[in-house]
Design a protein around this motif. Structure first.
Motif, PDB file in Angstrom:
ATOM      1  N   LEU A 252       0.975  -1.183  -0.084  1.00  0.00           N
ATOM      2  CA  LEU A 252      -0.150  -0.006   0.024  1.00  0.00           C
ATOM      3  C   LEU A 252       0.738   1.159   0.194  1.00  0.00           C
ATOM      4  O   LEU A 252       0.409   2.259  -0.639  1.00  0.00           O
ATOM      5  CB  LEU A 252      -0.964  -0.075   1.184  1.00  0.00           C
ATOM      6  CG  LEU A 252      -1.802   1.144   1.289  1.00  0.00           C
ATOM      7  CD1 LEU A 252      -2.713   0.883  -0.053  1.00  0.00           C
ATOM      8  CD2 LEU A 252      -2.756   1.203   2.623  1.00  0.00           C
ATOM      9  N   GLY A 253       2.023   1.371   0.783  1.00  0.00           N
ATOM     10  CA  GLY A 253       2.925   2.252   0.753  1.00  0.00           C
ATOM     11  C   GLY A 253       3.374   2.317  -0.511  1.00  0.00           C
ATOM     12  O   GLY A 253       3.671   3.751  -0.968  1.00  0.00           O
ATOM     13  N   PHE A 254       3.970   1.604  -1.140  1.00  0.00           N
ATOM     14  CA  PHE A 254       4.218   1.418  -2.657  1.00  0.00           C
ATOM     15  C   PHE A 254       3.454   2.118  -3.701  1.00  0.00           C
ATOM     16  O   PHE A 254       3.663   3.000  -4.395  1.00  0.00           O
ATOM     17  CB  PHE A 254       4.905   0.352  -3.167  1.00  0.00           C
ATOM     18  CG  PHE A 254       5.492   0.291  -4.534  1.00  0.00           C
ATOM     19  CD1 PHE A 254       6.531   0.757  -4.731  1.00  0.00           C
ATOM     20  CD2 PHE A 254       4.653  -0.419  -5.504  1.00  0.00           C
ATOM     21  CE1 PHE A 254       7.064   0.858  -6.201  1.00  0.00           C
ATOM     22  CE2 PHE A 254       5.121  -0.353  -6.812  1.00  0.00           C
ATOM     23  CZ  PHE A 254       6.176   0.375  -7.016  1.00  0.00           C
TER      24      PHE A 254
ATOM     25  N   LEU B  62       3.607   5.680  -5.885  1.00  0.00           N
ATOM     26  CA  LEU B  62       3.271   5.924  -7.135  1.00  0.00           C
ATOM     27  C   LEU B  62       2.400   6.994  -7.463  1.00  0.00           C
ATOM     28  O   LEU B  62       2.540   7.876  -8.394  1.00  0.00           O
ATOM     29  CB  LEU B  62       2.918   4.731  -7.685  1.00  0.00           C
ATOM     30  CG  LEU B  62       4.057   3.333  -7.824  1.00  0.00           C
ATOM     31  CD1 LEU B  62       3.198   2.331  -8.346  1.00  0.00           C
ATOM     32  CD2 LEU B  62       5.178   3.808  -8.838  1.00  0.00           C
ATOM     33  N   ARG B  63       1.452   7.016  -6.742  1.00  0.00           N
ATOM     34  CA  ARG B  63       0.277   8.206  -6.951  1.00  0.00           C
ATOM     35  C   ARG B  63       0.945   9.685  -6.723  1.00  0.00           C
ATOM     36  O   ARG B  63       0.603  10.544  -7.302  1.00  0.00           O
ATOM     37  CB  ARG B  63      -1.011   7.992  -5.774  1.00  0.00           C
ATOM     38  CG  ARG B  63      -1.702   6.822  -6.319  1.00  0.00           C
ATOM     39  CD  ARG B  63      -2.776   6.665  -5.219  1.00  0.00           C
ATOM     40  NE  ARG B  63      -3.820   7.760  -5.475  1.00  0.00           N
ATOM     41  CZ  ARG B  63      -3.941   8.597  -4.281  1.00  0.00           C
ATOM     42  NH1 ARG B  63      -3.500   8.729  -3.307  1.00  0.00           N
ATOM     43  NH2 ARG B  63      -4.844   9.748  -4.837  1.00  0.00           N
TER      44      ARG B  63
ATOM     45  N   HIS C  63       3.339  15.189 -13.377  1.00  0.00           N
ATOM     46  CA  HIS C  63       2.093  15.345 -14.179  1.00  0.00           C
ATOM     47  C   HIS C  63       1.124  16.388 -13.690  1.00  0.00           C
ATOM     48  O   HIS C  63      -0.170  15.782 -13.613  1.00  0.00           O
ATOM     49  CB  HIS C  63       1.473  14.116 -14.764  1.00  0.00           C
ATOM     50  CG  HIS C  63       2.174  12.977 -15.235  1.00  0.00           C
ATOM     51  ND1 HIS C  63       2.976  12.194 -14.344  1.00  0.00           N
ATOM     52  CD2 HIS C  63       2.756  12.785 -16.679  1.00  0.00           C
ATOM     53  CE1 HIS C  63       3.600  11.344 -15.181  1.00  0.00           C
ATOM     54  NE2 HIS C  63       3.624  11.901 -16.556  1.00  0.00           N
ATOM     55  N   PRO C  64       1.229  17.659 -13.368  1.00  0.00           N
ATOM     56  CA  PRO C  64       0.417  18.551 -12.802  1.00  0.00           C
ATOM     57  C   PRO C  64      -0.459  18.965 -13.874  1.00  0.00           C
ATOM     58  O   PRO C  64      -0.111  19.319 -14.998  1.00  0.00           O
ATOM     59  CB  PRO C  64       1.287  19.815 -12.121  1.00  0.00           C
ATOM     60  CG  PRO C  64       2.480  19.469 -13.098  1.00  0.00           C
ATOM     61  CD  PRO C  64       2.710  17.987 -13.414  1.00  0.00           C
TER      62      PRO C  64
ATOM     63  N   ALA D  73      -4.295   9.075 -10.070  1.00  0.00           N
ATOM     64  CA  ALA D  73      -3.539   7.808 -10.536  1.00  0.00           C
ATOM     65  C   ALA D  73      -4.027   7.250 -11.557  1.00  0.00           C
ATOM     66  O   ALA D  73      -5.474   7.325 -11.728  1.00  0.00           O
ATOM     67  CB  ALA D  73      -2.933   7.108  -9.491  1.00  0.00           C
ATOM     68  N   PRO D  74      -3.583   6.423 -12.486  1.00  0.00           N
ATOM     69  CA  PRO D  74      -4.244   5.717 -13.411  1.00  0.00           C
ATOM     70  C   PRO D  74      -5.244   4.836 -12.890  1.00  0.00           C
ATOM     71  O   PRO D  74      -4.810   4.099 -11.691  1.00  0.00           O
ATOM     72  CB  PRO D  74      -3.241   4.885 -14.063  1.00  0.00           C
ATOM     73  CG  PRO D  74      -1.921   5.760 -13.924  1.00  0.00           C
ATOM     74  CD  PRO D  74      -2.124   6.383 -12.335  1.00  0.00           C
TER      75      PRO D  74
END
Length: 505
Positions: free
Chosen positions: A281-283, A287-288, A295-296, A308-309
């Motif tokens: 979950l931390g990983f 990523l998020r 990508h602002p 996130a995707p």
């Protein structure tokens, strides 16, 4: 009607037992509800207004039976002197006409009518205060105290008896002979000892001087206490007030929305991640965060949250249950207006859907009720106040100069009604269409179906003052070399004559 079985009881049994509850609800409504407060203000502004002017009119035809010297000329002289004395007394800057020295007589009468509308009755108690004579402009010992009707009650809150009804002591004929009045309001904690002391005040002194004026509208024979104008529509008004609160809550909820983010992880996967050491979950959260920073998204220089995707934002908005608020509120206000005797437009002050004909029809009907309320208040409260003061004036001899010299002259008590006969000039009726209505007034005067006095009274004007002022202005125009107005020259058409410009004087 299977469950509708009301009791048949006497008026005092119906009113006095629940009177405190009815009055407290009416007061709460008039104090905290804008429609109710506005309706009371409209009635007051259209009946007594800011000033109630005395128009003395002694019954000289009745007095003529005692002495032929009583005639119309005498009545006019009597009127002028009495009105001047009343102005000095009722408008005294020292407010000596008020026991508490706070209000003019007109202000006391306006407040009394407010009590009568909300509480169902008004209560004046006369005080004889000779120590005030000579202070400032004070000339008379008669002084009035407007008492809250709550203080009129049976001693120690005892139940009604044959001769005691809600604080009013009556005789075998039902005549009020005395009133039991608390020395302080029952819920004044700072006057707790005085609130348990009742003062018995006789209606009249042995010499005939009126001590107590208790005025209320009677709906049934044998009634001794009154009810307010809101009592029949208390449920309607309270429902409308609650509906406003509910509508406000619905509007507040409708402007809010819920927001949540959907993720490609299902709950089981998240639960499994939480049960572990949290590395997965931390990983995912790392990523998020990295995605958002690299990508602002910008819109007009404002950063838009980036997902996130696989994630998306969804919203839930609250829908308004219905749109029938305005018709419902209008219908409730119409029922309240019907009870109060005024139009719904006068309560709401919304004339956007009203034309001349409908406005005039509504105001004509309202004016009948307002005139009736005003007349009953003048008869029940204002004239008795004036009569008690006039008794002191005449017994002191202040009107000896205007009374006939020779022949029999009845004292005040022998002809109190004739001496005290009067009218009161309150609020002007006003105009809806000034041109049409003033033309109608002129037609009525010319046709002999109206009088100048009557037309002036409807506009809260003293016809004699108007005539005197007209005479002054006509003389000023003549002195300045100005032609008379058409209204005073018979409206003659002088268009055939050459224009003449008078020389200024």
């Amino acid at each position: 009607m299977g469950e509708w079985f009301p009791w048949i009881r006497s008026p005092d049994s119906e009113i006095n037992f629940n009177r405190d509850r009815m009055v407290s609800r009416s007061r709460d409504l008039a104090r905290n509800d804008g429609w109710a407060s506005g309706a009371i203000t409209r009635i007051l502004d259209n009946t007594v207004g800011a000033h109630l002017r005395l128009s003395a009119n002694p019954d000289w035809q009745f007095l003529r039976a005692f002495n032929k010297a009583f005639d119309a000329t005498w009545a006019d002289e009597f009127r002028k002197v009495v009105e001047a004395l009343w102005r000095g007394y009722s408008e005294d800057l020292g407010r000596y006409n008020d026991v508490s020295r706070q209000l003019t007589m007109s202000q006391q009468l306006r407040l009394a009518l407010r009590h009568k509308l909300i509480d169902g009755e008004d209560l004046f108690v006369a005080h004889w205060m000779p120590e005030r004579i000579g202070r400032g402009a004070a000339q008379y010992a008669t002084s009035w105290l407007l008492v809250d009707p709550d203080r009129l009650s049976n001693p120690y809150q005892m139940v009604d008896t044959k001769y005691l009804r809600g604080g009013v002591e009556i005789d075998d004929h039902g005549v009020p002979v005395a009133y039991h009045i608390r020395e302080a309001h029952q819920n004044d904690w700072y006057n707790a000892p005085e609130s348990m002391v009742w003062l018995r005040v006789e209606r009249e002194d042995p010499d005939g001087w009126r001590r107590v004026i208790h005025d209320f509208e009677r709906d049934r024979a044998g009634q001794n206490r009154g009810i307010g104008v809101f009592t029949p529509v208390l449920a309607h008004a309270k429902m409308l007030a609650r509906y406003y609160g509910l509508e406000l809550q619905a509007a507040a909820v409708a402007t809010t929305y819920g927001t949540y983010v959907t993720s490609p992880y299902d709950p089981k996967m998240v639960e499994s991640a939480m049960d572990s050491d949290g590395e997965e979950l931390g990983f995912y959260q790392d990523l998020r965060d990295t995605w958002s920073k690299k990508h602002p998204a910008m819109l007009n220089s404002v950063r838009v949250p980036t997902l996130a995707p696989g994630e998306e934002i969804k919203q839930v908005s609250a829908a308004h249950p219905h749109d029938g608020f305005e018709p419902f509120a209008h219908e409730m206000l119409r029922s309240i207006a019907a009870q109060l005797g005024i139009s719904a437009e006068q309560i709401t002050q919304d004339w956007s859907k009203t034309n001349y004909s409908s406005a005039r029809a509504a105001l004509m009907e309202s004016w009948k009720t307002l005139t009736r309320r005003s007349t009953e208040f003048k008869i029940g409260t204002a004239t008795p106040v004036y009569s008690s003061w006039l008794q002191e004036v005449m017994e002191r001899g202040d009107l000896d100069d205007v009374l006939p010299r020779g022949g029999m002259v009845p004292d005040f008590l022998e002809a109190a009604t004739a001496y005290s006969r009067c009218d009161w000039l309150g609020v002007a009726r006003g105009w809806i269409d000034p041109l049409k209505e003033k033309q109608a007034v002129l037609l009525g005067l010319e046709g002999g179906i109206s009088t100048f006095k009557r037309e002036c009274a409807e506009q809260s004007l003293d016809y004699e003052e108007v005539i005197q002022q007209q005479a002054i202005e006509l003389k000023m125009r003549a002195d300045a070399g100005l032609p008379p107005l058409k209204a005073f020259s018979g409206g003659a058409d002088d268009s055939s004559k050459p224009d003449e410009v008078p020389e200024p004087k």
